[in-house]
Scaffold this motif. Structure first.
Motif, PDB file in Angstrom:
ATOM      1  N   ALA A 112       0.846  -1.305   0.100  1.00  0.00           N
ATOM      2  CA  ALA A 112       0.017  -0.137   0.048  1.00  0.00           C
ATOM      3  C   ALA A 112       0.857   1.079  -0.091  1.00  0.00           C
ATOM      4  O   ALA A 112       0.627   2.266  -0.881  1.00  0.00           O
ATOM      5  CB  ALA A 112      -0.966  -0.153   1.293  1.00  0.00           C
ATOM      6  N   ILE A 113       1.813   1.199   0.778  1.00  0.00           N
ATOM      7  CA  ILE A 113       2.819   2.606   1.008  1.00  0.00           C
ATOM      8  C   ILE A 113       3.563   2.589  -0.352  1.00  0.00           C
ATOM      9  O   ILE A 113       3.973   3.966  -0.750  1.00  0.00           O
ATOM     10  CB  ILE A 113       3.751   2.564   2.151  1.00  0.00           C
ATOM     11  CG1 ILE A 113       4.375   1.352   2.340  1.00  0.00           C
ATOM     12  CG2 ILE A 113       2.505   2.665   3.520  1.00  0.00           C
ATOM     13  CD1 ILE A 113       5.491   1.374   3.610  1.00  0.00           C
ATOM     14  N   GLU A 114       3.791   1.817  -0.920  1.00  0.00           N
ATOM     15  CA  GLU A 114       4.645   1.607  -2.312  1.00  0.00           C
ATOM     16  C   GLU A 114       3.783   2.369  -3.275  1.00  0.00           C
ATOM     17  O   GLU A 114       4.125   3.148  -3.996  1.00  0.00           O
ATOM     18  CB  GLU A 114       5.196   0.267  -2.820  1.00  0.00           C
ATOM     19  CG  GLU A 114       6.476  -0.215  -2.033  1.00  0.00           C
ATOM     20  CD  GLU A 114       6.722  -1.651  -2.226  1.00  0.00           C
ATOM     21  OE1 GLU A 114       6.181  -2.138  -3.287  1.00  0.00           O
ATOM     22  OE2 GLU A 114       7.692  -1.922  -1.686  1.00  0.00           O
ATOM     23  N   GLU A 115       2.450   1.915  -3.305  1.00  0.00           N
ATOM     24  CA  GLU A 115       1.600   2.610  -4.261  1.00  0.00           C
ATOM     25  C   GLU A 115       1.154   3.888  -3.945  1.00  0.00           C
ATOM     26  O   GLU A 115       1.102   4.706  -4.799  1.00  0.00           O
ATOM     27  CB  GLU A 115       0.141   1.876  -4.191  1.00  0.00           C
ATOM     28  CG  GLU A 115       0.341   0.398  -4.726  1.00  0.00           C
ATOM     29  CD  GLU A 115      -1.022  -0.541  -4.166  1.00  0.00           C
ATOM     30  OE1 GLU A 115      -1.755  -0.176  -3.906  1.00  0.00           O
ATOM     31  OE2 GLU A 115      -1.032  -1.716  -4.939  1.00  0.00           O
ATOM     32  N   LEU A 116       1.304   4.240  -2.793  1.00  0.00           N
ATOM     33  CA  LEU A 116       1.328   5.796  -2.331  1.00  0.00           C
ATOM     34  C   LEU A 116       2.505   6.703  -2.899  1.00  0.00           C
ATOM     35  O   LEU A 116       2.407   7.987  -2.451  1.00  0.00           O
ATOM     36  CB  LEU A 116       0.870   5.969  -0.890  1.00  0.00           C
ATOM     37  CG  LEU A 116      -0.473   5.289  -0.291  1.00  0.00           C
ATOM     38  CD1 LEU A 116      -0.584   5.248   1.045  1.00  0.00           C
ATOM     39  CD2 LEU A 116      -1.538   6.099  -0.738  1.00  0.00           C
ATOM     40  N   GLY A 117       3.489   5.914  -3.083  1.00  0.00           N
ATOM     41  CA  GLY A 117       4.719   6.633  -3.461  1.00  0.00           C
ATOM     42  C   GLY A 117       5.928   6.749  -2.210  1.00  0.00           C
ATOM     43  O   GLY A 117       6.704   7.601  -2.498  1.00  0.00           O
ATOM     44  N   PHE A 118       5.755   6.057  -1.083  1.00  0.00           N
ATOM     45  CA  PHE A 118       6.462   6.494  -0.042  1.00  0.00           C
ATOM     46  C   PHE A 118       7.706   5.421  -0.316  1.00  0.00           C
ATOM     47  O   PHE A 118       7.448   4.263  -0.722  1.00  0.00           O
ATOM     48  CB  PHE A 118       5.678   5.768   1.302  1.00  0.00           C
ATOM     49  CG  PHE A 118       4.606   6.494   1.786  1.00  0.00           C
ATOM     50  CD1 PHE A 118       4.135   7.417   1.231  1.00  0.00           C
ATOM     51  CD2 PHE A 118       4.205   6.228   3.041  1.00  0.00           C
ATOM     52  CE1 PHE A 118       3.099   8.136   1.527  1.00  0.00           C
ATOM     53  CE2 PHE A 118       3.014   6.963   3.826  1.00  0.00           C
ATOM     54  CZ  PHE A 118       2.590   7.994   3.018  1.00  0.00           C
ATOM     55  N   GLU A 119       8.863   6.099  -0.233  1.00  0.00           N
ATOM     56  CA  GLU A 119      10.111   5.466  -0.403  1.00  0.00           C
ATOM     57  C   GLU A 119      11.015   5.104   1.005  1.00  0.00           C
ATOM     58  O   GLU A 119      11.413   4.260   1.320  1.00  0.00           O
ATOM     59  CB  GLU A 119      10.839   5.916  -1.454  1.00  0.00           C
ATOM     60  CG  GLU A 119      10.153   6.180  -2.818  1.00  0.00           C
ATOM     61  CD  GLU A 119      10.810   6.731  -3.909  1.00  0.00           C
ATOM     62  OE1 GLU A 119      11.985   7.335  -3.620  1.00  0.00           O
ATOM     63  OE2 GLU A 119      10.392   6.979  -5.091  1.00  0.00           O
ATOM     64  N   THR A 120      11.327   6.362   1.331  1.00  0.00           N
ATOM     65  CA  THR A 120      12.221   6.364   2.468  1.00  0.00           C
ATOM     66  C   THR A 120      11.329   6.825   3.979  1.00  0.00           C
ATOM     67  O   THR A 120      10.780   7.643   3.807  1.00  0.00           O
ATOM     68  CB  THR A 120      13.437   7.338   2.330  1.00  0.00           C
ATOM     69  OG1 THR A 120      14.043   6.783   1.060  1.00  0.00           O
ATOM     70  CG2 THR A 120      14.333   7.216   3.451  1.00  0.00           C
ATOM     71  N   PRO A 121      11.552   6.341   5.096  1.00  0.00           N
ATOM     72  CA  PRO A 121      10.643   6.649   6.274  1.00  0.00           C
ATOM     73  C   PRO A 121      11.337   7.915   6.576  1.00  0.00           C
ATOM     74  O   PRO A 121      12.553   8.250   6.367  1.00  0.00           O
ATOM     75  CB  PRO A 121      11.014   5.445   7.179  1.00  0.00           C
ATOM     76  CG  PRO A 121      11.672   4.493   6.520  1.00  0.00           C
ATOM     77  CD  PRO A 121      12.474   5.017   5.143  1.00  0.00           C
ATOM     78  N   THR A 122      10.641   8.994   7.080  1.00  0.00           N
ATOM     79  CA  THR A 122      10.919  10.334   7.656  1.00  0.00           C
ATOM     80  C   THR A 122      11.799   9.854   9.199  1.00  0.00           C
ATOM     81  O   THR A 122      11.469   8.672   9.495  1.00  0.00           O
ATOM     82  CB  THR A 122       9.947  11.033   8.024  1.00  0.00           C
ATOM     83  OG1 THR A 122       8.997  10.497   9.126  1.00  0.00           O
ATOM     84  CG2 THR A 122       9.051  11.224   6.795  1.00  0.00           C
TER      85      THR A 122
END
Length: 418
Positions: free
Chosen positions: A15-25
């Motif tokens: 899901a987070i890959e589909e949302l464009g999340f790559e590197t955690p803050t």
């Protein structure tokens, strides 16, 4: 570090890959492992740092991988509770958790005032894994028996400092009495006053302290500038800045609800499409104003501090303090709306002479002096005292109101003639 290194459930990673999340803050890197380990946390995290994912992703992971600790007798069970100070923030957190869990069977619900109780009751009766709520509406549901807080295993208190500023301490204590003592508690606050710390240590068990940025600090990506100006010329200067510099999507802060409405109308007379959001507006009206602002139909959004809490606007370029905040901490919250996720933003403050003590308080909090600039044609009159500034400001407001009333009367007469 990647999200895969945090050992989250595969469905969440997809899901987070589909949302464009790559590197955690930074707050996600520090908080997620501690939450997965079952620790209580006390986190200092400002708006825009990614804190919703910092608590949301590990909680969703635990619900996917761990069975419920107890079952509610005869009532649908709620395992996780996220408490927020405002309707806007509740909706924002709900939307985020829903997007993270879209590949799962987990159910997320939201409950806040200004909307129908019946819709919320139906959602609760269908069973909810995580409930996002504001304090008042949550207690309404608890009183009528549509939610049982004794089954809560995970409790998140989001933006605790704003909770206390808004006078929710009594409601929070009433809610805490209904929640099981055996729980995991996650505490997030942008600032840590003594009152906030006292609340944190009263509900946390051996918490892990997480602070990703110095408390009460502004993001380095935000350019800050103060324009001294006579109080009765603030609106004129604001219109000039927006128009001459072609600013789009400008979030403007006023102190009062009436002030936000009046300023929106005045900017409209100057040819700048504006809308206001404040506590007197219905949730539908606030959402429409926000949607129009995000889409570009509205150029300036005029807001009070309470109404703006939880606004999620990507790539917001400009924040303007039309009125300097009475509380220095609110300045940090306000300008935190811009310069998010590494983007560059600008924070402009329009300061009249009677507001100089408020500026000094902000500078003391930041331990920094903010740059000031006099704009040609808008230089403050040094002969006007602070009390005179206030009087002239009120007189200007009355003149503008009288002029607008005359315009409306003339329009009515013209319509009748036609």
């Amino acid at each position: 570090m990647s999200f895969h290194a945090l050992d989250l459930h595969p469905q969440l990673l997809t899901a987070i890959e589909e949302l464009g999340f790559e590197t955690p803050t930074p707050v996600q890197q520090q908080a997620i492992p501690e939450v997965l380990a079952g620790k209580d946390i006390m986190a200092g995290a400002q708006t825009g740092t990614g804190k919703t994912a910092a608590f949301g992703l590990p909680l969703l992971h635990k619900m996917l991988t761990q069975p419920a600790q107890q079952l509610a007798a005869g009532r649908p069970q709620v395992r996780g509770l996220v408490l927020t100070p405002t309707r806007e923030l509740a909706q924002q957190v709900f939307d985020s958790l829903t997007s993270y869990s879209k590949n799962t069977d987990l159910k997320i619900a939201v409950a806040y005032g200004g909307t129908s109780m019946n819709v919320q009751v139906k959602a609760l009766q269908a069973g909810v894994d995580i409930l996002v709520a504001t304090p008042g509406r949550l207690l309404d549901h608890a009183h009528v028996g549509t939610v049982d807080l004794s089954t809560i295993e995970y409790f998140v208190l989001d933006e605790a400092d704003r909770m206390l500023d808004m006078g929710f301490i009594v409601d929070i204590k009433r809610i805490m009495k209904r929640i099981a003592k055996q729980r995991q508690t996650l505490f997030f606050s942008a600032t840590f006053s003594k009152q906030v710390k006292d609340l944190a240590y009263s509900i946390l068990e051996e918490p892990v302290l997480i602070e990703v940025s110095p408390s009460n600090s502004a993001a380095e990506t935000v350019e800050q500038i103060v324009y001294p100006v006579d109080k009765h010329r603030k609106r004129e200067l604001l219109s000039y800045l927006i128009g001459s510099r072609n600013w789009q999507q400008v979030l403007v802060f006023t102190r009062t609800k009436q002030g936000s409405d009046e300023l929106a109308k005045e900017l409209g007379l100057d040819g700048i499409k504006a809308a206001s959001i404040n506590g007197d507006k219905s949730q539908g009206a606030r959402q429409r104003a926000l949607d129009e602002f995000k889409s570009g139909k509205v150029r300036a959004l005029i807001a009070t501090d309470v109404a703006a809490r939880g606004l999620d606007i990507e790539q917001l370029g400009y924040v303007v303090n039309f009125d300097m905040p009475f509380k220095a901490e609110d300045y940090v919250h306000r300008i935190g709306r811009t310069g998010r996720a590494g983007s560059v933003g600008k924070a402009v403050s329009l300061m009249s002479i009677d507001e100089e003590p408020l500026l000094r308080a902000i500078e003391d909090l930041l331990d920094n002096r903010l740059p000031q600039e006099w704009l040609e044609g808008y230089e403050p009159d040094p002969t006007i005292s602070a009390p005179e500034h206030q009087r002239r400001g009120r007189s200007a407001d009355k003149r503008r109101a009288k002029a607008k009333s005359k315009i409306h009367r003339n329009r009515g007469r013209n319509t009748q003639r036609r």
